[in-house]
Design a protein around this motif. Structure first.
Motif, PDB file in Angstrom:
ATOM      1  N   GLN A 236       0.811  -1.207   0.000  1.00 36.91           N
ATOM      2  CA  GLN A 236       0.000   0.000   0.000  1.00 36.91           C
ATOM      3  C   GLN A 236       0.852   1.268   0.000  1.00 36.91           C
ATOM      4  OE1 GLN A 236      -3.172   0.219  -0.524  1.00 36.91           O
ATOM      5  NE2 GLN A 236      -3.363   2.442  -0.247  1.00 36.91           N
ATOM      6  N   GLN A 237       1.956   1.271   0.746  1.00 38.26           N
ATOM      7  CA  GLN A 237       2.788   2.466   0.795  1.00 38.26           C
ATOM      8  C   GLN A 237       3.403   2.772  -0.575  1.00 38.26           C
ATOM      9  OE1 GLN A 237       5.540   1.659   4.078  1.00 38.26           O
ATOM     10  NE2 GLN A 237       4.473   3.201   5.307  1.00 38.26           N
ATOM     11  N   THR A 238       3.845   1.730  -1.249  1.00 34.40           N
ATOM     12  CA  THR A 238       4.407   1.919  -2.598  1.00 34.40           C
ATOM     13  C   THR A 238       3.357   2.520  -3.533  1.00 34.40           C
ATOM     14  OG1 THR A 238       5.862   0.022  -2.293  1.00 34.40           O
ATOM     15  CG2 THR A 238       5.470   0.743  -4.557  1.00 34.40           C
ATOM     16  N   TRP A 239       2.143   2.002  -3.426  1.00 35.16           N
ATOM     17  CA  TRP A 239       1.051   2.490  -4.275  1.00 35.16           C
ATOM     18  C   TRP A 239       0.694   3.937  -3.936  1.00 35.16           C
ATOM     19  CZ3 TRP A 239      -0.986   2.379  -8.654  1.00 35.16           C
ATOM     20  CH2 TRP A 239      -2.325   2.754  -8.910  1.00 35.16           C
ATOM     21  N   GLU A 240       0.624   4.266  -2.655  1.00 35.00           N
ATOM     22  CA  GLU A 240       0.283   5.631  -2.240  1.00 35.00           C
ATOM     23  C   GLU A 240       1.326   6.621  -2.744  1.00 35.00           C
ATOM     24  OE1 GLU A 240      -2.298   6.892  -0.949  1.00 35.00           O
ATOM     25  OE2 GLU A 240      -3.429   5.151  -0.241  1.00 35.00           O
ATOM     26  N   ALA A 241       2.597   6.217  -2.727  1.00 35.00           N
ATOM     27  CA  ALA A 241       3.651   7.119  -3.199  1.00 35.00           C
ATOM     28  C   ALA A 241       3.495   7.396  -4.693  1.00 35.00           C
ATOM     29  CB  ALA A 241       5.024   6.514  -2.901  1.00 35.00           C
ATOM     30  N   LEU A 242       3.135   6.353  -5.456  1.00 37.56           N
ATOM     31  CA  LEU A 242       2.922   6.545  -6.895  1.00 37.56           C
ATOM     32  C   LEU A 242       1.728   7.445  -7.164  1.00 37.56           C
ATOM     33  CD1 LEU A 242       3.594   2.950  -8.264  1.00 37.56           C
ATOM     34  CD2 LEU A 242       4.932   5.001  -8.758  1.00 37.56           C
ATOM     35  N   LEU A 243       0.659   7.272  -6.403  1.00 34.98           N
ATOM     36  CA  LEU A 243      -0.522   8.122  -6.582  1.00 34.98           C
ATOM     37  C   LEU A 243      -0.203   9.576  -6.257  1.00 34.98           C
ATOM     38  CD1 LEU A 243      -3.412   5.933  -5.071  1.00 34.98           C
ATOM     39  CD2 LEU A 243      -3.004   6.466  -7.475  1.00 34.98           C
ATOM     40  N   LYS A 244       0.565   9.781  -5.191  1.00 33.89           N
ATOM     41  CA  LYS A 244       0.933  11.152  -4.813  1.00 33.89           C
ATOM     42  C   LYS A 244       1.726  11.823  -5.927  1.00 33.89           C
ATOM     43  CE  LYS A 244       3.353  13.792  -1.242  1.00 33.89           C
ATOM     44  NZ  LYS A 244       4.128  13.721   0.021  1.00 33.89           N
ATOM     45  N   GLU A 245       2.684  11.075  -6.495  1.00 39.25           N
ATOM     46  CA  GLU A 245       3.474  11.602  -7.604  1.00 39.25           C
ATOM     47  C   GLU A 245       2.581  11.927  -8.801  1.00 39.25           C
ATOM     48  OE1 GLU A 245       6.532   9.937 -11.011  1.00 39.25           O
ATOM     49  OE2 GLU A 245       6.078   8.684  -9.280  1.00 39.25           O
ATOM     50  N   ALA A 246       1.644  11.027  -9.118  1.00 38.44           N
ATOM     51  CA  ALA A 246       0.772  11.222 -10.275  1.00 38.44           C
ATOM     52  C   ALA A 246      -0.133  12.434 -10.096  1.00 38.44           C
ATOM     53  CB  ALA A 246      -0.067   9.973 -10.518  1.00 38.44           C
ATOM     54  N   ARG A 247      -0.633  12.626  -8.879  1.00 34.49           N
ATOM     55  CA  ARG A 247      -1.519  13.780  -8.642  1.00 34.49           C
ATOM     56  C   ARG A 247      -0.752  15.085  -8.801  1.00 34.49           C
ATOM     57  NH1 ARG A 247      -3.332  10.422  -3.920  1.00 34.49           N
ATOM     58  NH2 ARG A 247      -5.238   9.366  -4.619  1.00 34.49           N
ATOM     59  N   GLU A 248       0.493  15.128  -8.348  1.00 35.96           N
ATOM     60  CA  GLU A 248       1.290  16.340  -8.474  1.00 35.96           C
ATOM     61  C   GLU A 248       1.620  16.616  -9.942  1.00 35.96           C
ATOM     62  OE1 GLU A 248       3.390  19.758  -7.835  1.00 35.96           O
ATOM     63  OE2 GLU A 248       1.941  18.703  -6.568  1.00 35.96           O
ATOM     64  N   ARG A 249       1.944  15.561 -10.684  1.00 37.13           N
ATOM     65  CA  ARG A 249       2.235  15.756 -12.097  1.00 37.13           C
ATOM     66  C   ARG A 249       0.995  16.218 -12.851  1.00 37.13           C
ATOM     67  NH1 ARG A 249       5.768  10.486 -13.839  1.00 37.13           N
ATOM     68  NH2 ARG A 249       5.324  11.331 -15.925  1.00 37.13           N
ATOM     69  N   ARG A 250      -0.170  15.720 -12.448  1.00 38.54           N
ATOM     70  CA  ARG A 250      -1.412  16.174 -13.074  1.00 38.54           C
ATOM     71  C   ARG A 250      -1.636  17.660 -12.804  1.00 38.54           C
ATOM     72  NH1 ARG A 250      -6.592  17.307 -11.630  1.00 38.54           N
ATOM     73  NH2 ARG A 250      -8.226  16.837 -13.186  1.00 38.54           N
ATOM     74  N   ARG A 251      -1.409  18.068 -11.559  1.00 36.70           N
ATOM     75  CA  ARG A 251      -1.626  19.483 -11.205  1.00 36.70           C
ATOM     76  C   ARG A 251      -0.746  20.394 -12.048  1.00 36.70           C
ATOM     77  NH1 ARG A 251       0.610  23.334  -8.459  1.00 36.70           N
ATOM     78  NH2 ARG A 251       2.396  22.030  -7.864  1.00 36.70           N
ATOM     79  N   GLN A 252       0.489  20.012 -12.233  1.00 31.75           N
ATOM     80  CA  GLN A 252       1.386  20.836 -13.029  1.00 31.75           C
ATOM     81  C   GLN A 252       1.048  20.756 -14.523  1.00 31.75           C
ATOM     82  OE1 GLN A 252       5.465  19.820 -12.186  1.00 31.75           O
ATOM     83  NE2 GLN A 252       5.188  19.930  -9.958  1.00 31.75           N
ATOM     84  N   GLY A 253       0.667  19.558 -14.976  1.00 32.44           N
ATOM     85  CA  GLY A 253       0.403  19.380 -16.393  1.00 32.44           C
ATOM     86  C   GLY A 253      -0.826  20.107 -16.882  1.00 32.44           C
ATOM     87  N   LEU A 254      -1.846  20.211 -16.030  1.00 33.22           N
ATOM     88  CA  LEU A 254      -3.072  20.893 -16.449  1.00 33.22           C
ATOM     89  C   LEU A 254      -2.830  22.351 -16.804  1.00 33.22           C
ATOM     90  CD1 LEU A 254      -5.796  19.503 -14.003  1.00 33.22           C
ATOM     91  CD2 LEU A 254      -5.692  19.195 -16.475  1.00 33.22           C
ATOM     92  N   ASP A 255      -1.834  22.949 -16.169  1.00 38.11           N
ATOM     93  CA  ASP A 255      -1.572  24.363 -16.419  1.00 38.11           C
ATOM     94  C   ASP A 255      -0.880  24.602 -17.763  1.00 38.11           C
ATOM     95  OD1 ASP A 255      -2.678  25.018 -13.976  1.00 38.11           O
ATOM     96  OD2 ASP A 255      -0.763  24.889 -12.904  1.00 38.11           O
ATOM     97  N   SER A 256      -0.393  23.529 -18.385  1.00 36.59           N
ATOM     98  CA  SER A 256       0.345  23.717 -19.639  1.00 36.59           C
ATOM     99  C   SER A 256      -0.289  22.980 -20.815  1.00 36.59           C
ATOM    100  CB  SER A 256       1.793  23.228 -19.458  1.00 36.59           C
ATOM    101  OG  SER A 256       1.819  21.869 -19.061  1.00 36.59           O
ATOM    102  N   LEU A 257      -1.587  22.678 -20.713  1.00 38.16           N
ATOM    103  CA  LEU A 257      -2.267  21.974 -21.800  1.00 38.16           C
ATOM    104  C   LEU A 257      -2.343  22.842 -23.054  1.00 38.16           C
ATOM    105  CD1 LEU A 257      -5.372  20.056 -20.388  1.00 38.16           C
ATOM    106  CD2 LEU A 257      -3.338  19.103 -21.443  1.00 38.16           C
TER     107      LEU A 257
END
Length: 711
Positions: A236-257
């Protein structure tokens, strides 16, 4: 740990590239997918970030599985308690390839029973089955007498992103849409600030996948279920870390669509797209507008980029004429109105694709469900210069056409023939038949023979493009006067089924007769050119006679008989459509319909009944039955090899003294049963009924004169 990611057909190499870009190791593509290695985090990353994979599997073991019992015993010996709780849930999927156990559902059931029985015996309780969201989904693959068992870490197909709550007709799977964009170069175009435009966007799958790519948004971020979430070895910890990374990348990526725009003429499709876009968290990021495809509705004020679309393919061949202008307009837009844009057209109809009118720089075969499709990519005009038209002129074919035309044109003018075959698979690379029809204008009817399995679809499509371009060049005809159909082995009544409802008929002449032909709505045009001399023979012998035309089709032989002076004719066919067509042909020639009876009936039954009744007599009968036929309106089937003796004998019983039957068919393996017809006078007249334009195909039909033996 060793993993295996399955891939849609045609995307294995692209998936290998994608997994490499995700930082995964030991990448090894195969025909069905890609092997890779790493810690469990590597499989989680593939599940979360792969846009192209179908599933991610963790292989457990390989077993001998020559029988269901052997499979059961092998599976029961696996320590399933390491993967699943006794009170948990499971499901089993099975696929097979030339397997000793031929029934996949039976094999899956045996695996389920083995797992359940092991738990029951060891723990006194058993897991239950949940086919939708099980704690553990077991994947079984059978090949020969071996079985591979894996844990399906994805749980359900990874194309199920979780955003599609509504769909227009026949939507693309999400990972197929991502594959199309990947192969069309969208990631590179997006990285340079280019725009994405789908002018026929439907429910918006290409637009959403394009936004997820451009915005660095993990496609699995919206999924609520993965197969590893209920698995006992889940980290679960490994999965949570990947989700956290993905959410941050999404936040940054939306601003540059970049600009992402979709048009469609359907209000319902756009409503579905809006719902899906909102579910993907992309509201306000994708611009939707209701427009039909037209130069005046193209996006403006945005950087050039990629026009990508999945236009309709046409469910039936006859739809092609309706869809041809749509494909032509796509080419016109790319050529003349969007010169800085790259293009990508994904279609399941390569014949329509040629109407784009541009030469693609790339062509890849992919599959939309069971439909074999092609992704055609086009470079921008600014970067690569004016796009060449699809289908370059094939010099060998052009030379052969010119040679045939030189000979056949003189022959046709001398004989007074206006419609004739000018090419029939003369060169093996160009497997088409080409018929020239001359009336108010010239028209060309092209039939593409189905390519053998040894010829790749891409090669066959390219050759067809070349053939069509060559025909237009040599005959100096516009594309709207060239009609294309695919000629393949027909089953039952398929050769008589309607392909479209275009309803356009063209008047042509055959010596002193006139006929209506139709180039789009049916497999054949309404006039069998190879029977031209047979029809002339009927006209020459019809004076003063009563004529019967069995399996009459569009009544062309009836018209010849009537023009030749037949005192009365009877035309019989099961198809009311063809009988109406026959009536139109009779009217076109100014013939009195009162003398020309038309009967809608199964020719076999009608002929047998009239032969028994003995009330009709004919001086001349023509019978040209299909090789095989079935219909909802007829009982049983017609098989000409099996049934020809009975048909001929019943026809002979309807002959008046001195009468004769002309019997023909086009089954190339046909053998007349001369022993069963030994009491009749049978004369093979095939050679005299093969016209000059069919001399290269002397087996195009067989034809006999048949008379009662006492005459």
């Amino acid at each position: 740990m060793k993993f295996f990611a399955t891939a849609p057909r045609g995307l294995t190499t692209a998936l290998a590239d994608e997994l490499t870009s995700l930082g995964l190791e030991q990448i090894r593509p195969t025909g069905a997918g890609v092997h890779f290695q790493g810690p469990l985090e590597a499989a989680y990353r593939a599940c979360l970030w792969s846009r192209l994979a179908d599933r991610v599997l963790l292989p457990i073991t390989d077993l001998e599985a020559p029988s269901g019992d052997a499979l059961y015993e092998g599976v029961k010996g696996i320590r399933w308690e390491r993967h699943l709780n006794s009170h948990g849930t499971l499901a089993v999927d099975c696929s097979a390839s030339r397997a000793a156990i031929t029934h996949s559902q039976y094999a899956a059931l045996r695996v389920k029973d083995a797992v359940v029985d092991r738990f029951r015996e060891q723990f006194g309780e058993r897991p239950s089955v949940d086919t939708e969201t099980p704690d553990v989904r077991i994947n079984l693959h059978l090949r020969g007498d071996r079985a591979r068992l894996s844990i399906d870490l994805s749980g359900t197909g990874l194309h199920r992103r979780g955003y599609r709550s509504s769909g227009a007709a026949a939507p693309l799977k999400e990972n197929l849409a991502a594959g199309i964009l990947h192969l069309a170069g969208w990631p590179q175009i997006a990285a340079s600030g280019g725009s994405l435009f789908d002018p026929l966007c439907g429910s918006g799958t290409l637009l959403i996948e394009g936004a997820l790519m451009a915005g660095d948004i993990a496609p699995g971020l919206y999924r609520e279920y993965f197969g590893f979430l209920g698995w006992k070895r889940h980290e679960q910890q490994t999965w949570e870390a990947l989700l956290k990374e993905a959410r941050e990348r999404r936040r940054q990526g939306l601003d540059s669509l970049p600009a992402i725009i979709g048009h469609d003429r359907s209000k319902e499709a756009l409503a579905a797209a809006t719902t899906n876009i909102e579910a993907a968290g992309l509201q306000g990021r994708i611009r939707l507008e209701r427009h039909a495809l037209a130069p005046s509705t193209l996006p403006s004020g945005v950087p050039a980029g990629l026009l990508v679309t999945n236009p309709p393919y046409g469910e039936r061949l006859g739809d092609e004429e309706t869809l041809q202008p749509l494909y032509s307009l796509l080419g016109e837009l790319l050529q003349h109105h969007l010169p800085d844009w790259h293009g990508a057209v994904f279609t399941g109809n390569p014949r329509l694709a040629r109407h784009v009118g541009l030469k693609p720089k790339g062509s890849v075969t992919l599959y939309n469900g069971p439909i074999e499709c092609r992704l055609l990519t086009y470079p921008s005009v600014r970067e690569h210069g004016t796009r060449a038209a699809t289908g370059e002129v094939a010099v060998p074919l052009a030379n052969r056409l010119r040679k045939n035309l030189k000979h056949l044109t003189r022959w046709a003018r001398r004989e007074g023939v206006d419609c004739y075959r000018i090419y029939d698979q003369d060169l093996p690379e160009y497997a088409v038949a080409i018929d020239l029809y001359q009336g108010e204008k010239q028209w060309v009817h092209v039939q593409e023979y189905q390519a053998p399995h040894s010829v790749p679809p891409e090669t066959a499509a390219e050759r067809l493009d070349e053939a069509l371009a060559t025909i237009a060049e040599v005959l100096a005809l516009p594309s709207e006067q060239i009609f294309l159909k695919v000629r393949q082995r027909q089953k039952g009544g398929e050769q008589y089924e309607k392909l479209a409802v275009n309803g356009r008929f063209y008047e042509i002449r055959e010596w002193n007769c006139r006929f209506w032909v139709n180039f789009t709505d049916y497999l054949d045009t309404g006039l069998f050119l190879d029977h031209r001399l047979t029809r002339r023979l009927i006209q020459q012998e019809a004076a003063g006679k009563r004529f019967l035309n069995l399996f009459c089709y569009t009544g062309t032989a009836t018209v010849h008989a009537a023009i030749g002076g037949a005192v009365a004719t009877t035309s019989v066919d099961l198809s009311r459509t063809y009988l109406e067509w026959a009536e139109r042909n009779l009217r076109l020639n100014g013939l009195d319909l009162g003398q020309h009876e038309r009967i809608a009936a199964d020719c076999r039954d009608w002929l047998a009944e009239e032969a028994r009744a003995g009330e009709r007599e004919y001086d001349l009968i023509f019978m040209d039955p299909p090789t095989f036929s079935t219909s909802k309106r007829m009982e049983g089937t017609l098989d000409i090899q099996r049934d020809h003796v009975a048909l001929i004998r019943d026809a002979i019983r309807l002959l008046a003294p001195g009468g004769e039957l002309i019997f023909s068919n086009n089954f190339r393996k046909f053998r007349l049963d001369t022993n069963a017809l030994a009491d009749l006078k049978v004369e093979d007249i095939t050679r005299s009924t093969i016209p000059e334009d069919f001399r290269r195909r002397p087996d195009i039909h067989r034809c006999w004169r048949i008379r009662p033996g006492g005459e």
